[in-house]
Write a protein that holds these residues in place. Sequence first.
Motif, PDB file in Angstrom:
ATOM      1  N   SER A  76     -80.230 -83.433  51.580  1.00 18.16           N
ATOM      2  CA  SER A  76     -79.149 -82.646  52.186  1.00 18.16           C
ATOM      3  C   SER A  76     -78.727 -81.506  51.267  1.00 18.16           C
ATOM      4  CB  SER A  76     -77.937 -83.541  52.468  1.00 18.16           C
ATOM      5  OG  SER A  76     -78.237 -84.525  53.420  1.00 18.16           O
ATOM      6  N   HIS A  77     -78.010 -80.545  51.858  1.00 15.87           N
ATOM      7  CA  HIS A  77     -77.466 -79.414  51.110  1.00 15.87           C
ATOM      8  C   HIS A  77     -76.032 -79.147  51.564  1.00 15.87           C
ATOM      9  CE1 HIS A  77     -81.412 -78.233  49.460  1.00 15.87           C
ATOM     10  NE2 HIS A  77     -81.884 -78.614  50.631  1.00 15.87           N
ATOM     11  N   LEU A  78     -75.272 -78.469  50.732  1.00 16.49           N
ATOM     12  CA  LEU A  78     -73.890 -78.162  51.060  1.00 16.49           C
ATOM     13  C   LEU A  78     -73.806 -77.229  52.265  1.00 16.49           C
ATOM     14  CD1 LEU A  78     -72.338 -77.629  47.500  1.00 16.49           C
ATOM     15  CD2 LEU A  78     -72.170 -79.650  48.978  1.00 16.49           C
ATOM     16  N   ALA A  79     -72.769 -77.423  53.075  1.00 11.93           N
ATOM     17  CA  ALA A  79     -72.532 -76.581  54.247  1.00 11.93           C
ATOM     18  C   ALA A  79     -71.024 -76.336  54.368  1.00 11.93           C
ATOM     19  CB  ALA A  79     -73.057 -77.249  55.514  1.00 11.93           C
ATOM     20  N   ALA A  80     -70.669 -75.224  54.966  1.00 11.16           N
ATOM     21  CA  ALA A  80     -69.254 -74.891  55.142  1.00 11.16           C
ATOM     22  C   ALA A  80     -69.083 -74.070  56.404  1.00 11.16           C
ATOM     23  CB  ALA A  80     -68.727 -74.121  53.931  1.00 11.16           C
ATOM     24  N   GLY A  81     -67.892 -74.144  56.985  1.00 13.13           N
ATOM     25  CA  GLY A  81     -67.628 -73.394  58.208  1.00 13.13           C
ATOM     26  C   GLY A  81     -66.154 -73.121  58.401  1.00 13.13           C
ATOM     27  N   ALA A  82     -65.848 -72.263  59.366  1.00  9.69           N
ATOM     28  CA  ALA A  82     -64.471 -71.911  59.699  1.00  9.69           C
ATOM     29  C   ALA A  82     -64.433 -71.395  61.130  1.00  9.69           C
ATOM     30  CB  ALA A  82     -63.926 -70.855  58.738  1.00  9.69           C
ATOM     31  N   GLY A  83     -63.244 -71.430  61.733  1.00 15.79           N
ATOM     32  CA  GLY A  83     -63.113 -70.933  63.095  1.00 15.79           C
ATOM     33  C   GLY A  83     -61.722 -71.134  63.649  1.00 15.79           C
ATOM     34  N   LEU A  84     -61.605 -70.993  64.963  1.00 16.04           N
ATOM     35  CA  LEU A  84     -60.342 -71.153  65.670  1.00 16.04           C
ATOM     36  C   LEU A  84     -60.531 -72.097  66.847  1.00 16.04           C
ATOM     37  CD1 LEU A  84     -59.101 -67.447  65.931  1.00 16.04           C
ATOM     38  CD2 LEU A  84     -58.105 -69.230  64.485  1.00 16.04           C
ATOM     39  N   SER A  85     -59.490 -72.834  67.175  1.00 21.47           N
ATOM     40  CA  SER A  85     -59.497 -73.638  68.394  1.00 21.47           C
ATOM     41  C   SER A  85     -58.206 -73.393  69.161  1.00 21.47           C
ATOM     42  CB  SER A  85     -59.669 -75.134  68.081  1.00 21.47           C
ATOM     43  OG  SER A  85     -58.620 -75.602  67.259  1.00 21.47           O
ATOM     44  N   TYR A  86     -58.271 -73.600  70.466  1.00 26.26           N
ATOM     45  CA  TYR A  86     -57.142 -73.357  71.360  1.00 26.26           C
ATOM     46  C   TYR A  86     -56.928 -74.589  72.228  1.00 26.26           C
ATOM     47  CZ  TYR A  86     -54.396 -71.457  75.211  1.00 26.26           C
ATOM     48  OH  TYR A  86     -53.428 -71.247  76.166  1.00 26.26           O
ATOM     49  N   GLU A  87     -55.690 -75.065  72.298  1.00 32.61           N
ATOM     50  CA  GLU A  87     -55.356 -76.245  73.095  1.00 32.61           C
ATOM     51  C   GLU A  87     -55.206 -75.865  74.570  1.00 32.61           C
ATOM     52  OE1 GLU A  87     -52.179 -78.668  71.659  1.00 32.61           O
ATOM     53  OE2 GLU A  87     -52.741 -78.402  69.562  1.00 32.61           O
ATOM     54  N   ILE A  88     -56.254 -76.129  75.341  1.00 31.45           N
ATOM     55  CA  ILE A  88     -56.170 -75.915  76.784  1.00 31.45           C
ATOM     56  C   ILE A  88     -55.206 -76.934  77.381  1.00 31.45           C
ATOM     57  CG2 ILE A  88     -57.474 -75.905  78.938  1.00 31.45           C
ATOM     58  CD1 ILE A  88     -59.926 -75.102  77.310  1.00 31.45           C
ATOM     59  N   THR A  89     -55.352 -78.180  76.965  1.00 28.59           N
ATOM     60  CA  THR A  89     -54.384 -79.244  77.247  1.00 28.59           C
ATOM     61  C   THR A  89     -54.163 -79.969  75.931  1.00 28.59           C
ATOM     62  OG1 THR A  89     -55.973 -81.002  77.768  1.00 28.59           O
ATOM     63  CG2 THR A  89     -55.382 -79.499  79.563  1.00 28.59           C
ATOM     64  N   GLU A  90     -53.409 -81.045  75.961  1.00 29.21           N
ATOM     65  CA  GLU A  90     -53.147 -81.774  74.722  1.00 29.21           C
ATOM     66  C   GLU A  90     -54.339 -82.614  74.266  1.00 29.21           C
ATOM     67  OE1 GLU A  90     -49.450 -83.810  75.512  1.00 29.21           O
ATOM     68  OE2 GLU A  90     -48.318 -82.134  74.688  1.00 29.21           O
ATOM     69  N   THR A  91     -55.356 -82.747  75.110  1.00 29.40           N
ATOM     70  CA  THR A  91     -56.549 -83.498  74.720  1.00 29.40           C
ATOM     71  C   THR A  91     -57.843 -82.694  74.835  1.00 29.40           C
ATOM     72  OG1 THR A  91     -56.699 -84.444  76.962  1.00 29.40           O
ATOM     73  CG2 THR A  91     -55.554 -85.753  75.276  1.00 29.40           C
ATOM     74  N   PHE A  92     -57.814 -81.528  75.466  1.00 25.68           N
ATOM     75  CA  PHE A  92     -58.980 -80.645  75.557  1.00 25.68           C
ATOM     76  C   PHE A  92     -58.742 -79.398  74.732  1.00 25.68           C
ATOM     77  CE2 PHE A  92     -60.089 -83.060  79.404  1.00 25.68           C
ATOM     78  CZ  PHE A  92     -61.471 -83.164  79.255  1.00 25.68           C
ATOM     79  N   LEU A  93     -59.675 -79.101  73.819  1.00 27.73           N
ATOM     80  CA  LEU A  93     -59.574 -77.915  72.978  1.00 27.73           C
ATOM     81  C   LEU A  93     -60.838 -77.073  73.122  1.00 27.73           C
ATOM     82  CD1 LEU A  93     -57.468 -79.897  71.578  1.00 27.73           C
ATOM     83  CD2 LEU A  93     -57.897 -78.579  69.500  1.00 27.73           C
ATOM     84  N   LEU A  94     -60.662 -75.758  73.219  1.00 29.20           N
ATOM     85  CA  LEU A  94     -61.763 -74.807  73.181  1.00 29.20           C
ATOM     86  C   LEU A  94     -61.880 -74.326  71.747  1.00 29.20           C
ATOM     87  CD1 LEU A  94     -63.872 -73.000  74.631  1.00 29.20           C
ATOM     88  CD2 LEU A  94     -62.024 -71.328  74.953  1.00 29.20           C
ATOM     89  N   LYS A  95     -63.083 -74.417  71.186  1.00 30.66           N
ATOM     90  CA  LYS A  95     -63.268 -74.144  69.762  1.00 30.66           C
ATOM     91  C   LYS A  95     -64.421 -73.179  69.537  1.00 30.66           C
ATOM     92  CE  LYS A  95     -64.214 -76.633  65.418  1.00 30.66           C
ATOM     93  NZ  LYS A  95     -64.491 -77.975  64.840  1.00 30.66           N
ATOM     94  N   GLY A  96     -64.195 -72.193  68.718  1.00 26.24           N
ATOM     95  CA  GLY A  96     -65.251 -71.260  68.328  1.00 26.24           C
ATOM     96  C   GLY A  96     -65.289 -71.131  66.819  1.00 26.24           C
ATOM     97  N   GLY A  97     -66.481 -70.961  66.253  1.00 22.41           N
ATOM     98  CA  GLY A  97     -66.551 -70.865  64.805  1.00 22.41           C
ATOM     99  C   GLY A  97     -67.922 -70.497  64.289  1.00 22.41           C
ATOM    100  N   PHE A  98     -68.026 -70.443  62.962  1.00 21.38           N
ATOM    101  CA  PHE A  98     -69.264 -70.142  62.268  1.00 21.38           C
ATOM    102  C   PHE A  98     -69.521 -71.222  61.227  1.00 21.38           C
ATOM    103  CE2 PHE A  98     -67.687 -66.087  63.774  1.00 21.38           C
ATOM    104  CZ  PHE A  98     -68.826 -65.477  64.279  1.00 21.38           C
ATOM    105  N   VAL A  99     -70.787 -71.551  61.022  1.00 18.25           N
ATOM    106  CA  VAL A  99     -71.176 -72.526  60.014  1.00 18.25           C
ATOM    107  C   VAL A  99     -72.347 -71.961  59.209  1.00 18.25           C
ATOM    108  CG1 VAL A  99     -71.795 -74.914  59.525  1.00 18.25           C
ATOM    109  CG2 VAL A  99     -70.574 -74.372  61.634  1.00 18.25           C
ATOM    110  N   LEU A 100     -72.285 -72.131  57.905  1.00 18.30           N
ATOM    111  CA  LEU A 100     -73.373 -71.745  57.014  1.00 18.30           C
ATOM    112  C   LEU A 100     -73.927 -72.994  56.358  1.00 18.30           C
ATOM    113  CD1 LEU A 100     -71.722 -68.673  55.215  1.00 18.30           C
ATOM    114  CD2 LEU A 100     -73.230 -68.646  57.208  1.00 18.30           C
ATOM    115  N   GLY A 101     -75.247 -73.152  56.363  1.00 20.10           N
ATOM    116  CA  GLY A 101     -75.864 -74.318  55.756  1.00 20.10           C
ATOM    117  C   GLY A 101     -77.265 -74.016  55.286  1.00 20.10           C
ATOM    118  N   LYS A 102     -77.929 -75.033  54.791  1.00 19.37           N
ATOM    119  CA  LYS A 102     -79.307 -74.894  54.331  1.00 19.37           C
ATOM    120  C   LYS A 102     -80.033 -76.201  54.595  1.00 19.37           C
ATOM    121  CE  LYS A 102     -80.470 -74.842  49.861  1.00 19.37           C
ATOM    122  NZ  LYS A 102     -80.682 -74.366  48.465  1.00 19.37           N
TER     123      LYS A 102
END
Length: 281
Positions: free
Chosen positions: A47-73
């Motif tokens: 395995s190798h180190l990986a990291a990511g970041a992004g935003l999520s939005y609460e459509i309801t209190e149990t459903f979230l829409l999430k977008g982001g980026f991840v960098l890995g190797k």
Amino acid sequence: MKRLISLAIFSAFFLMASAQKFHINTFAGVSNYQGDLQDKRFTLNQSHLAAGAGLSYEITETFLLKGGFVLGKVSATDKNNRKNVSRNLDFTSHITEGNLTMEYYFRNLNEYFASPYVFAGVAIYNFSPFTTDTAGTKHFLKPLSTEGQGFVPGKTYYSINQFSIPFGGGLKLALSNKVRVGVEVGLRKLFTDYLDDISTDYVDQNLLLQNRGAKAVELAFREGELKTGASYPAAGSQRGGAKVKDWYYFTGFTASFRIGSGDGSGRSKSGSGIGCPGKVY
């Protein structure tokens, strides 16, 4: 098409910005892959180190829409693969991914301390497998056409920009109204078998030499470094397993931070942290 999808992702978050139900998300963990050089479906070996970041939005209190980026190797070697020791191949590839997923929580984290969750969506990623020769020189493998891509009929170049289907799940804890932490495993269903530059069969050695040169022959079958006396395989001999596509996956820890003063439900809470009024365990 890829630009339109990226624009749609950011436009969706921009249009919802006034709702104040956003979370800033971070990820830290490891990346790995499953393919012709790593036949285990899931392992932390190599395995190798990986990291990511992004935003999520609460459509309801149990459903979230999430977008982001991840960098890995990802990387692997036949030195750890007993089935193909004489092949002696290896690869490394950096992965850059942008994703859009839907998360479903089995419990409302505005009311409960912990909840398991699942997610699925779509992603675009970039990869480019490479290796180093005995002199330590780095060589990208796609231009070498190690299986005859580009000059053998029926074998075309693979694209290093691809779509994937991310899915997985995890467990998340609500440390306060604003802070959530968790652990997550995310798999990527791929539509290519060339993440590791290995898929089908060996191309004729002389044909590869003629079209891509001696370095391509050297890196298509690296038994010469082992000095076992095995000869370059005949054209058409199996080099990889094309029937099963490659996978890559991320495993690690997540943290999210709510933007705004509410709890995502339209209610305003005066307390925060574990043990605040109304928190259910």
